[in-house]
Design a protein around this motif. Structure first.
Motif, PDB file in Angstrom:
ATOM      1  N   SER A 209      13.505  10.183 -13.183  1.00 48.65           N
ATOM      2  CA  SER A 209      13.581   9.441 -11.921  1.00 48.65           C
ATOM      3  C   SER A 209      13.806  10.381 -10.753  1.00 48.65           C
ATOM      4  O   SER A 209      14.687  11.247 -10.793  1.00 48.65           O
ATOM      5  CB  SER A 209      14.706   8.397 -11.993  1.00 48.65           C
ATOM      6  N   VAL A 210      13.000  10.206  -9.710  1.00 51.36           N
ATOM      7  CA  VAL A 210      13.130  10.993  -8.490  1.00 51.36           C
ATOM      8  C   VAL A 210      13.921  10.223  -7.442  1.00 51.36           C
ATOM      9  O   VAL A 210      14.705  10.783  -6.689  1.00 51.36           O
ATOM     10  CB  VAL A 210      11.737  11.373  -7.947  1.00 51.36           C
ATOM     11  N   GLY A 211      13.760   8.897  -7.378  1.00 52.45           N
ATOM     12  CA  GLY A 211      14.451   8.047  -6.412  1.00 52.45           C
ATOM     13  C   GLY A 211      13.805   6.677  -6.398  1.00 52.45           C
ATOM     14  O   GLY A 211      12.833   6.410  -7.134  1.00 52.45           O
TER      15      GLY A 211
ATOM     16  N   SER B 185       0.852  -1.195   0.000  1.00 51.30           N
ATOM     17  CA  SER B 185       0.000   0.000   0.000  1.00 51.30           C
ATOM     18  C   SER B 185       0.885   1.241   0.000  1.00 51.30           C
ATOM     19  O   SER B 185       1.699   1.431   0.912  1.00 51.30           O
ATOM     20  CB  SER B 185      -0.914   0.006   1.219  1.00 51.30           C
ATOM     21  N   ILE B 186       0.737   2.059  -1.040  1.00 46.83           N
ATOM     22  CA  ILE B 186       1.451   3.337  -1.151  1.00 46.83           C
ATOM     23  C   ILE B 186       0.461   4.421  -0.759  1.00 46.83           C
ATOM     24  O   ILE B 186      -0.459   4.752  -1.519  1.00 46.83           O
ATOM     25  CB  ILE B 186       1.990   3.550  -2.576  1.00 46.83           C
ATOM     26  N   LEU B 187       0.618   4.972   0.444  1.00 43.17           N
ATOM     27  CA  LEU B 187      -0.396   5.857   1.011  1.00 43.17           C
ATOM     28  C   LEU B 187      -0.149   7.313   0.645  1.00 43.17           C
ATOM     29  O   LEU B 187      -0.970   7.938  -0.010  1.00 43.17           O
ATOM     30  CB  LEU B 187      -0.423   5.680   2.535  1.00 43.17           C
ATOM     31  N   GLU B 188       0.982   7.874   1.036  1.00 46.41           N
ATOM     32  CA  GLU B 188       1.240   9.287   0.782  1.00 46.41           C
ATOM     33  C   GLU B 188       2.742   9.533   0.784  1.00 46.41           C
ATOM     34  O   GLU B 188       3.534   8.609   1.012  1.00 46.41           O
ATOM     35  CB  GLU B 188       0.570  10.159   1.849  1.00 46.41           C
ATOM     36  N   GLY B 189       3.130  10.783   0.501  1.00 47.93           N
ATOM     37  CA  GLY B 189       4.530  11.171   0.493  1.00 47.93           C
ATOM     38  C   GLY B 189       4.721  12.464   1.277  1.00 47.93           C
ATOM     39  O   GLY B 189       3.753  13.130   1.678  1.00 47.93           O
ATOM     40  N   ARG B 190       5.976  12.807   1.476  1.00 43.89           N
ATOM     41  CA  ARG B 190       6.298  14.048   2.188  1.00 43.89           C
ATOM     42  C   ARG B 190       7.638  14.587   1.690  1.00 43.89           C
ATOM     43  O   ARG B 190       8.429  13.853   1.092  1.00 43.89           O
ATOM     44  CB  ARG B 190       6.343  13.823   3.697  1.00 43.89           C
ATOM     45  N   HIS B 191       7.831  15.887   1.944  1.00 44.24           N
ATOM     46  CA  HIS B 191       9.083  16.588   1.617  1.00 44.24           C
ATOM     47  C   HIS B 191       9.357  16.580   0.112  1.00 44.24           C
ATOM     48  O   HIS B 191      10.511  16.511  -0.303  1.00 44.24           O
ATOM     49  CB  HIS B 191      10.271  15.979   2.373  1.00 44.24           C
ATOM     50  N   PHE B 192       8.298  16.639  -0.720  1.00 45.93           N
ATOM     51  CA  PHE B 192       8.467  16.796  -2.161  1.00 45.93           C
ATOM     52  C   PHE B 192       8.331  18.277  -2.518  1.00 45.93           C
ATOM     53  O   PHE B 192       7.488  18.980  -1.944  1.00 45.93           O
ATOM     54  CB  PHE B 192       7.418  15.993  -2.941  1.00 45.93           C
TER      55      PHE B 192
ATOM     56  N   ILE C   6      11.543  -6.205  -3.799  1.00 44.33           N
ATOM     57  CA  ILE C   6      10.479  -5.438  -4.444  1.00 44.33           C
ATOM     58  C   ILE C   6      11.009  -4.013  -4.590  1.00 44.33           C
ATOM     59  O   ILE C   6      11.279  -3.340  -3.587  1.00 44.33           O
ATOM     60  CB  ILE C   6       9.180  -5.467  -3.633  1.00 44.33           C
ATOM     61  N   LYS C   7      11.177  -3.555  -5.822  1.00 46.48           N
ATOM     62  CA  LYS C   7      11.769  -2.242  -6.072  1.00 46.48           C
ATOM     63  C   LYS C   7      10.690  -1.263  -6.486  1.00 46.48           C
ATOM     64  O   LYS C   7       9.944  -1.514  -7.437  1.00 46.48           O
ATOM     65  CB  LYS C   7      12.843  -2.336  -7.157  1.00 46.48           C
ATOM     66  N   LEU C   8      10.588  -0.153  -5.756  1.00 45.99           N
ATOM     67  CA  LEU C   8       9.653   0.931  -6.063  1.00 45.99           C
ATOM     68  C   LEU C   8      10.451   2.087  -6.651  1.00 45.99           C
ATOM     69  O   LEU C   8      11.379   2.591  -6.018  1.00 45.99           O
ATOM     70  CB  LEU C   8       8.917   1.389  -4.805  1.00 45.99           C
ATOM     71  N   GLN C   9      10.102   2.484  -7.880  1.00 43.83           N
ATOM     72  CA  GLN C   9      10.787   3.579  -8.570  1.00 43.83           C
ATOM     73  C   GLN C   9       9.811   4.743  -8.687  1.00 43.83           C
ATOM     74  O   GLN C   9       8.707   4.591  -9.210  1.00 43.83           O
ATOM     75  CB  GLN C   9      11.248   3.134  -9.954  1.00 43.83           C
TER      76      GLN C   9
ATOM     77  N   PRO D 262      12.580   6.456   3.177  1.00 39.56           N
ATOM     78  CA  PRO D 262      13.192   7.549   2.397  1.00 39.56           C
ATOM     79  C   PRO D 262      13.591   7.048   1.011  1.00 39.56           C
ATOM     80  O   PRO D 262      13.948   5.882   0.828  1.00 39.56           O
ATOM     81  CB  PRO D 262      14.417   7.933   3.232  1.00 39.56           C
ATOM     82  N   LEU D 263      13.528   7.939   0.037  1.00 40.50           N
ATOM     83  CA  LEU D 263      13.921   7.608  -1.326  1.00 40.50           C
ATOM     84  C   LEU D 263      15.444   7.585  -1.427  1.00 40.50           C
ATOM     85  O   LEU D 263      16.128   8.516  -0.983  1.00 40.50           O
ATOM     86  CB  LEU D 263      13.348   8.629  -2.320  1.00 40.50           C
ATOM     87  N   LEU D 264      15.968   6.494  -2.019  1.00 39.38           N
ATOM     88  CA  LEU D 264      17.413   6.369  -2.216  1.00 39.38           C
ATOM     89  C   LEU D 264      17.806   7.018  -3.542  1.00 39.38           C
ATOM     90  O   LEU D 264      17.037   7.003  -4.506  1.00 39.38           O
ATOM     91  CB  LEU D 264      17.815   4.896  -2.195  1.00 39.38           C
ATOM     92  N   SER D 265      19.035   7.556  -3.595  1.00 42.66           N
ATOM     93  CA  SER D 265      19.540   8.265  -4.784  1.00 42.66           C
ATOM     94  C   SER D 265      18.529   9.315  -5.237  1.00 42.66           C
ATOM     95  O   SER D 265      18.174   9.407  -6.418  1.00 42.66           O
ATOM     96  CB  SER D 265      19.851   7.271  -5.911  1.00 42.66           C
ATOM     97  N   SER D 266      18.031  10.102  -4.290  1.00 43.14           N
ATOM     98  CA  SER D 266      16.954  11.047  -4.580  1.00 43.14           C
ATOM     99  C   SER D 266      17.457  12.228  -5.390  1.00 43.14           C
ATOM    100  O   SER D 266      18.586  12.707  -5.202  1.00 43.14           O
ATOM    101  CB  SER D 266      16.316  11.525  -3.272  1.00 43.14           C
ATOM    102  N   LYS D 267      16.605  12.703  -6.291  1.00 42.05           N
ATOM    103  CA  LYS D 267      16.902  13.900  -7.057  1.00 42.05           C
ATOM    104  C   LYS D 267      16.870  15.137  -6.161  1.00 42.05           C
ATOM    105  O   LYS D 267      17.615  16.090  -6.373  1.00 42.05           O
ATOM    106  CB  LYS D 267      15.880  14.025  -8.194  1.00 42.05           C
ATOM    107  N   TYR D 268      15.994  15.115  -5.143  1.00 41.50           N
ATOM    108  CA  TYR D 268      15.891  16.222  -4.188  1.00 41.50           C
ATOM    109  C   TYR D 268      16.558  15.777  -2.885  1.00 41.50           C
ATOM    110  O   TYR D 268      15.889  15.456  -1.886  1.00 41.50           O
ATOM    111  CB  TYR D 268      14.429  16.588  -3.948  1.00 41.50           C
ATOM    112  N   ALA D 269      17.900  15.723  -2.903  1.00 40.86           N
ATOM    113  CA  ALA D 269      18.627  15.172  -1.753  1.00 40.86           C
ATOM    114  C   ALA D 269      18.506  16.074  -0.524  1.00 40.86           C
ATOM    115  O   ALA D 269      18.479  15.583   0.612  1.00 40.86           O
ATOM    116  CB  ALA D 269      20.101  14.981  -2.114  1.00 40.86           C
ATOM    117  N   LYS D 270      18.406  17.383  -0.709  1.00 36.87           N
ATOM    118  CA  LYS D 270      18.341  18.284   0.440  1.00 36.87           C
ATOM    119  C   LYS D 270      17.004  18.186   1.167  1.00 36.87           C
ATOM    120  O   LYS D 270      16.939  18.351   2.383  1.00 36.87           O
ATOM    121  CB  LYS D 270      18.576  19.723  -0.023  1.00 36.87           C
TER     122      LYS D 270
END
Length: 988
Positions: A91-93, A13-20, A75-78, A113-121
Motif C-alpha cells: 500500500s502506498v496510500g 477519472s484517474i488521470l495522472e499522478g505526481r511526486h512519486f 468512494i475509497k481509492l487505494q 493528496p494520498l493519505l497515510s502515504s508511504k512516501y510522506a516526504k
C-alpha cells in the motif's frame, strides 16, 4: 423497475499522478471500492509522473444514490505498488471521496493528496475528476442458440443440470423487491410464504459502568443511542441523555421476507451478522460497548413457524472495546451493563403487539414500530402515566391474546379508552369504578341498574360521531433562558369532557442548545360530538400548552405558553384504517413545531415545542343516553338500557303503602349495595395505594443502590486520583528544591564571571589608551616628514617645467629645418607605397583562403549528394522488393483460393458420386433382400445408419452454436457414440 432516465453512472477519472519516486522494479495500481464493488486500473510504470488515464464507473439509480448520500457512503481509492518479480502488493496510500460532492455537471479535475502515504516526504497526489452521467445505453440482446431437435438416446438437459449442480455452490442473498415491498431469499418458484423479521431494543440498565475517567465522549453531542444492522439497513434508537436511568422509546424494526422455511433458515445461518446479532451503544461516532445476541435459539425454532413465531429475547451484557476494557476493573454480575433485545421471526398474519407509533422508511419493506414496553412488562416495573397512550388501532390490543409467561400482565386502561374499545368490539362496557358509578359486574340486571339516580342523562342524536383525539408532546428545544429548566408541560381542553389538566411527569432538565424528548407525554381522549360542533370548536378555541419550571426549593414558575391551533388538524390529509370489527374509519395526523412565548409583557420566545396530534373518526354513535359522572366529568359511551318507569302512586295512599312498593325496596337495596360497593372501592384504593407505595419504595431503594454504586465507583476513582496527585506534589517539591539550589549556584557563578570580565575590560581599556597615544605621536612625526618632502618635490617640479619649455622651443626649430629638405619628401612617398603594398598582399592572402574554403565546401556538397542518391536507390530497391513480396503473396492467396474452389468442386462431385453409389448399393441390397428375405423385414444396418446420421447432426448443431467446443463433455460423449456407431456399421 426504474426508468432509463433514472439510471446513472458514477464516473471517476484517474488521470495522472505526481511526486512519486521512480522505481523500475515496481508498477502502480489504483483500486476503487464503492458499495461492496471493487474496480481497478491497469498497472503503470512507477515514475515521478505516472499516467493512468483510466475511467472507473458504477451503475445505480437515483433512489439508491439518494440513500448512499444520506448514509454518506464513501468512494475509497487505494494505491498499491506492485513488485514485478514477486507480484506482491504494498500500500502506498489512499483517498476517500465524498459522494455528495459529485454533480451531474462535469467539474475540473483536482489534485487529491494520498493519505497515510508511504512516501510522506514527497507528498504524492492523484489528479481526479468525478461526474454523474445518465446511463442511456441500450443493452444488446443476449445470444440465443437454436434449440436442437429432440432425439432419442440421451437426455442432454439432465446432463447439464447434473453438471451445474456439481460445479456450483449455493449462496443465499436477500434482494429487495421495491414494487411488492419485501426482500426475496431464494428462487421465485421456491418462495411460497411471507415472513416478518423483527429486531427490538427495549431497555438498558447499568450503562454508567461503561464510562471511566479516561473515556472520551464525542464532541459532536452528548446524546447516546443504540445501533445495529438489519439486512444492510443501519438502525438507530431514539437518543437519550442519562446513562444512569436511560429513558428512550423502544422501537421495533421489521422487514418482510418472501421465502420458505428451509431457505430462511439457511440464510440466517449464513448471514447472522446482518440481523442485529451485535448491538452497539454509541455516542457520536464512538462505540462505548457491544452486546452479542446469539441466534442459535432462533434457528432451532424456525421449523415450528407454521404454529407459532420463534423469538430470542433477553438482557445481554454490553462489553466495552478492547482498549477501554483494560481501564475498567472486573465487574460483578449484578453491576454488569445490559441491554434488552428481542429478535423474532414469524409468518405474516400471526399475532404481534403494535405500539402507538409506526413509521415507514424510504426503503420498501422496512418499517419501524415504537412500543410501550413498560406496559408489556419487559423492564420488570410498572410506571403510571397521566393517561396511557392509545394504540393506533384498537385491534392491536387483541392480536396477541397469549402473552409470554415472563411478562407482567397489562395494566388497566383509562375509563374512556376501555369503554370505547369494548363498545367497538360489541361487548357491554363496565362503568367507572367510582362511588357514584359502581361496577356492573355484581349487578345481575346489567349496565341499566348501575346508573345512579342522581346522575344526569344526556340524549345523543343519531348523527353524532365517536371521536378519539390524541396528543403527543414530543420534545422541547432552543431554550432561551439563562438557567437550566426542570420542564413540565400542562394543558386542559374541556371540550374533550375532562376539566382536569394533563401534566407531563417527571420533570426533565432542559438546557440551552439541546433538544430534550419528554417522557409520558402521550394522552388520548374519547368523546362524542357532532361534526359541525367539532369543527366550530376547533376553529374558535385553541389549545394552550403551559411550560412550567419546577424548583424544589420554591414554588413552580410559569415560563411561557404555546398556542396549538387545532384547526390545522381538520385540514390535514385523511388516511383510512380498519377497526377491530372490520369497519372503515378515518384518521388525520398533524405535526408542527411551535414557539413557546413568554407570559411577560415582552412576549419573547422562550423555547420551541414539537408536538403531534391525531384525530380518529370512529363512525356514528347509536342513539343512546350518555352519563356524566359528577366526580370525573368524563363522557361514557356505553348504551344505557333503562327500565320502563312505573305509574305514579295515587295521592290517597299512605306512606306505609309507599314503602311496601317494589320501587322503594329496590331503591333501598340499591342504596345498601351502593354503600357496600363504596367500602369495597375504598379497600381497593387502599390496596392499590399500598402496592404503588411499595413499588415506589422499591424503586427508591433501587435508585439508592445505583447511586451508592456510582458514588463508590467515583470514590475509588477519586482515591486513585488523590494518590496520583500526592505523588505528583512530592515530585514537584523535590524538583522545586533542586531548582532553588541550582539557581543559587548559577548566581554565584554568574557573579564570579562578571567580576573577572570587569577586570579584563579595565586592563584592555588601559592598554588601548596607551597604544592610541603612541600611535598619535607616530602619525604626527610622519606628517612632518611628508610636509618637508612635499616642499622639496614642488621645487624640483618647477625646475623641470622650466627645462621642458627650453627643450620644446629647440624641437620646433628642428622640425622646421627638416621639412624644408627634398629627401624627406621622397622618404614619405616611399612609406606610402610600402603601406599600399602591404594592404594588397593582405587582400591577396584573404582571397586565396576564401578560394580554398569554397573548394572544401563544394567537395562536401558533392559527397552529401552522392550519399543522398545512394540512400534513395536503396529505399527504392527495398520498396520494390516489398511490392514484389506483396504481389507474390497475393498470387499465392489467389492460387490457394482457386485451389480451394477446385477442392470444393471436387468434394461436391465426390459427394454426388458417393450418394449415387450409396443409392445404387441400397438398390442392390434391396433387390438382394427382396430375393432372400420375406417382405416387411428391416435390417439392423438401417437403424445404425439413421442413429449415426442423427448423432452427427446433433454434434454439428451444438458446435455451430458457438457455445460448445470439442473439449466439452457433451461433444466428447457424442464423438464416442459416433465411433461406436461407425464400429457397429463397419462389418456391414
Amino acid at each position: 423497475m426504474a426508468s432509463k432516465s433514472d439510471q446513472l453512472l458514477i464516473v471517476v477519472s484517474i488521470l495522472e499522478g505526481r511526486h512519486f519516486p521512480k522505481s523500475p522494479r515496481h508498477s502502480l495500481l489504483v483500486e476503487a471500492r464503492f458499495d461492496g464493488e471493487q474496480l481497478s486500473t491497469d498497472p503503470v510504470e512507477q515514475r515521478e509522473h505516472p499516467q493512468f488515464s483510466t475511467e472507473l464507473a458504477w451503475e445505480l439509480d437515483r433512489k439508491t444514490l439518494h440513500q448512499h448520500r444520506l448514509q454518506r457512503t464513501p468512494i475509497k481509492l487505494q494505491c498499491y505498488a506492485v513488485d514485478a518479480g514477486t507480484s506482491a502488493k504494498e500500500s502506498v496510500g489512499y483517498i476517500v471521496l465524498d459522494l455528495r460532492s459529485i454533480q451531474e455537471v462535469k467539474q475540473p479535475a483536482k489534485w487529491y493528496p494520498l493519505l497515510s502515504s508511504k512516501y510522506a516526504k514527497l507528498k504524492p497526489a492523484l489528479l481526479l475528476s468525478m461526474v454523474l452521467e445518465n446511463d442511456s445505453k441500450q443493452m444488446p440482446e443476449p445470444f440465443k442458440a437454436k434449440k436442437a431437435p429432440p432425439r432419442p438416446g440421451i437426455d442432454y438437459g439432465k446432463v447439464i443440470e447434473i453438471w451445474l449442480t456439481h460445479d456450483c455452490i449455493t449462496k443465499y442473498i436477500a434482494f429487495l423487491n421495491e414494487e411488492e415491498g419485501y426482500h426475496q431469499i431464494g428462487p421465485a418458484d421456491s418462495c411460497t410464504d411471507l415472513f416478518v423479521l423483527s429486531v427490538t431494543v427495549a431497555f438498558a440498565a447499568k450503562l454508567e459502568q461503561l464510562i471511566t475517567s479516561t473515556t472520551k465522549i464525542s464532541s459532536e453531542g452528548s446524546a447516546f443511542f443504540f445501533y445495529y444492522t438489519l439486512l444492510g439497513n443501519d438502525i438507530t434508537s431514539e437518543p437519550f441523555q442519562n446513562l444512569i436511568s436511560p429513558k428512550f422509546e423502544p422501537e421495533r424494526a421489521s422487514v418482510r421476507i418472501r421465502s420458505s422455511t428451509k431457505l430462511i433458515q439457511a440464510f440466517l445461518a449464513q448471514h447472522s451478522t446482518l440481523i442485529g446479532s451485535q448491538v452497539h451503544l454509541c455516542c457520536g461516532k464512538h462505540s462505548l460497548g457491544t452486546a452479542g445476541v446469539p441466534l442459535s435459539g432462533l434457528l432451532r425454532g424456525i421449523g415450528d413457524l407454521d404454529r407459532q413465531p420463534t423469538t430470542v429475547e433477553g438482557a445481554f451484557a454490553l462489553h466495552p472495546p478492547a482498549l477501554a476494557r483494560q481501564a475498567l476493573p472486573p465487574l460483578p454480575s449484578d453491576l454488569q451493563p445490559t441491554v434488552g433485545v428481542s429478535v423474532s421471526v414469524r409468518k405474516e398474519g400471526q399475532g404481534v403487539k403494535v405500539g402507538p407509533k409506526s413509521c415507514h422508511s424510504e426503503d420498501a419493506g422496512l418499517e419501524c414500530a415504537s412500543q410501550d414496553w413498560k406496559i408489556l412488562g419487559l423492564m420488570g416495573e410498572q410506571t403510571v402515566s397521566p393517561v396511557r397512550p392509545r394504540p393506533e388501532s384498537p385491534a392491536a390490543e387483541q392480536r396477541d391474546p397469549t402473552p409470554s409467561p415472563d411478562r407482567s400482565p397489562i395494566p388497566d386502561q383509562t375509563e374512556s379508552e376501555a369503554e370505547s374499545l369494548l363498545e367497538d368490539a360489541g361487548q357491554p362496557a363496565p362503568q367507572p369504578s367510582a362511588p357514584d358509578a359502581p361496577a356492573a359486574a355484581n349487578d345481575p340486571e346489567g349496565p341499566a341498574s348501575s346508573v345512579t339516580v342522581s346522575a344526569p342523562k344526556i340524549a345523543i342524536p343519531a348523527s353524532a360521531h365517536h371521536y378519539c383525539f390524541s396528543m403527543d408532546l414530543r420534545s422541547v428545544r432552543s431554550l432561551n433562558v439563562t438557567f437550566p429548566v426542570n420542564c413540565t408541560l400542562r394543558y386542559a381542553y374541556q371540550f374533550f369532557g375532562s376539566a382536569a389538566p394533563i401534566v407531563t411527569s417527571p420533570p426533565v432538565e432542559v438546557k440551552r442548545n439541546t433538544e430534550v424528548f419528554l417522557p409520558r407525554s402521550y394522552c388520548a381522549f374519547d368523546f362524542a360530538a357532532l361534526s359541525n360542533q367539532l369543527q366550530d370548536t376547533f376553529l374558535r378555541v385553541p389549545l394552550l400548552v403551559e411550560m412550567w419550571h419546577r424548583d424544589p426549593s420554591s414554588s413552580d414558575v410559569l415560563l411561557g405558553t404555546a398556542t396549538v391551533q387545532l384547526s390545522h388538524l381538520l385540514t390535514a390529509e385523511k388516511s383510512r384504517f380498519v377497526g377491530p370489527t372490520g369497519q372503515q374509519h378515518w384518521r388525520q395526523t398533524f405535526m408542527e413545531r411551535l414557539p413557546i412565548l413568554s407570559t411577560q409583557g415582552s412576549r419573547e420566545k422562550v423555547a420551541e415545542l414539537c408536538y403531534v396530534t391525531v384525530l380518529e373518526d370512529l363512525g356514528f354513535v347509536k342513539a343512546q343516553d350518555m352519563v356524566v359522572s359528577e366526580s370525573s366529568q368524563v363522557w361514557s359511551l356505553n348504551p344505557v338500557r333503562s327500565k320502563p318507569a312505573a305509574p305514579p302512586p295515587h295521592g290517597s295512599e299512605g306512606t306505609a303503602e309507599a314503602r311496601d312498593t317494589l320501587e322503594y325496596r329496590a331503591a333501598l337495596e340499591l342504596e345498601m349495595w351502593k354503600e357496600m360497593q363504596e367500602s369495597l372501592f375504598d379497600d381497593q384504593l387502599k390496596k392499590k395505594e399500598l402496592s404503588h407505595m411499595q413499588a415506589l419504595a422499591e424503586e427508591w431503594r433501587k435508585r439508592d443502590r445505583e447511586r451508592e454504586a456510582l458514588v463508590k465507583k467515583k470514590e475509588m476513582e477519586y482515591c486513585l486520583l488523590e494518590e496520583q496527585l500526592q505523588k505528583t506534589l512530592a515530585d514537584l517539591e523535590k524538583r522545586e528544591k533542586h531548582l532553588a539550589h541550582a539557581e543559587l549556584e548559577l548566581h554565584r557563578e554568574m557573579r564570579a564571571g562578571h567580576e573577572s570580565s570587569m577586570r579584563d575590560l579595565q586592563d584592555n581599556s588601559r592598554r588601548l589608551r596607551e597604544d592610541c597615544a603612541h600611535q598619535v605621536d607616530l602619525e604626527r612625526s610622519k606628517v612632518r616628514q611628508l610636509e618637508e618632502e612635499n616642499a622639496r618635490l614642488q621645487q624640483q617640479l618647477s625646475d623641470a617645467a622650466s627645462r621642458f619649455k627650453l627643450l620644446e622651443r629647440d624641437f620646433q626649430l628642428f622640425r622646421e629645418q627638416q621639412h624644408t629638405r627634398p629627401e624627406i619628401q621622397l622618404q614619405s612617398e616611399v612609406n606610402l607605397l610600402r603601406l599600399e603594398k602591404a594592404e594588397l598582399e593582405r587582400k591577396l592572402e584573404s582571397t586565396t583562403k576564401s578560394k580554398l574554403h569554397y573548394k572544401q565546401q563544394w567537395g562536401r556538397a558533392l559527397k552529401e549528394l552522392a550519399r543522398f542518391k545512394q540512400r534513395e536507390q536503396e529505399n527504392a530497391m527495398s520498396r520494390l522488393k516489398k511490392q514484389q513480396q506483396e504481389l507474390e503473396h497475393m498470387r499465392l492467396r489467389y492460387l490457394a483460393a482457386e485451389e480451394k474452389e477446385a477442392v470444393k468442386t471436387e468434394k461436391h462431385e465426390l459427394e454426388d458420386i458417393r450418394n449415387e453409389l450409396n443409392r445404387l448399393r441400397q438398390q442392390q441390397e434391396e433387390e438382394k433382400r427382396a430375393l432372400r428375405e420375406p417382405a416387411g423385414a428391416v435390417t439392423p444396418s438401417d437403424g445404425a445408419e439413421e442413429r449415426l446420421s442423427h448423432l452427427l447432426e446433433e454434434r454439428d448443431t451444438l458446435l455451430r452454436t458457438g457455445v460448445y467446443t470439442h473439449q466439452d463433455r457433451i461433444i466428447s460423449e457424442l464423438n464416442r457414440q459416433i465411433q461406436e456407431a461407425i464400429a457397429q456399421r463397419a462389418p456391414h
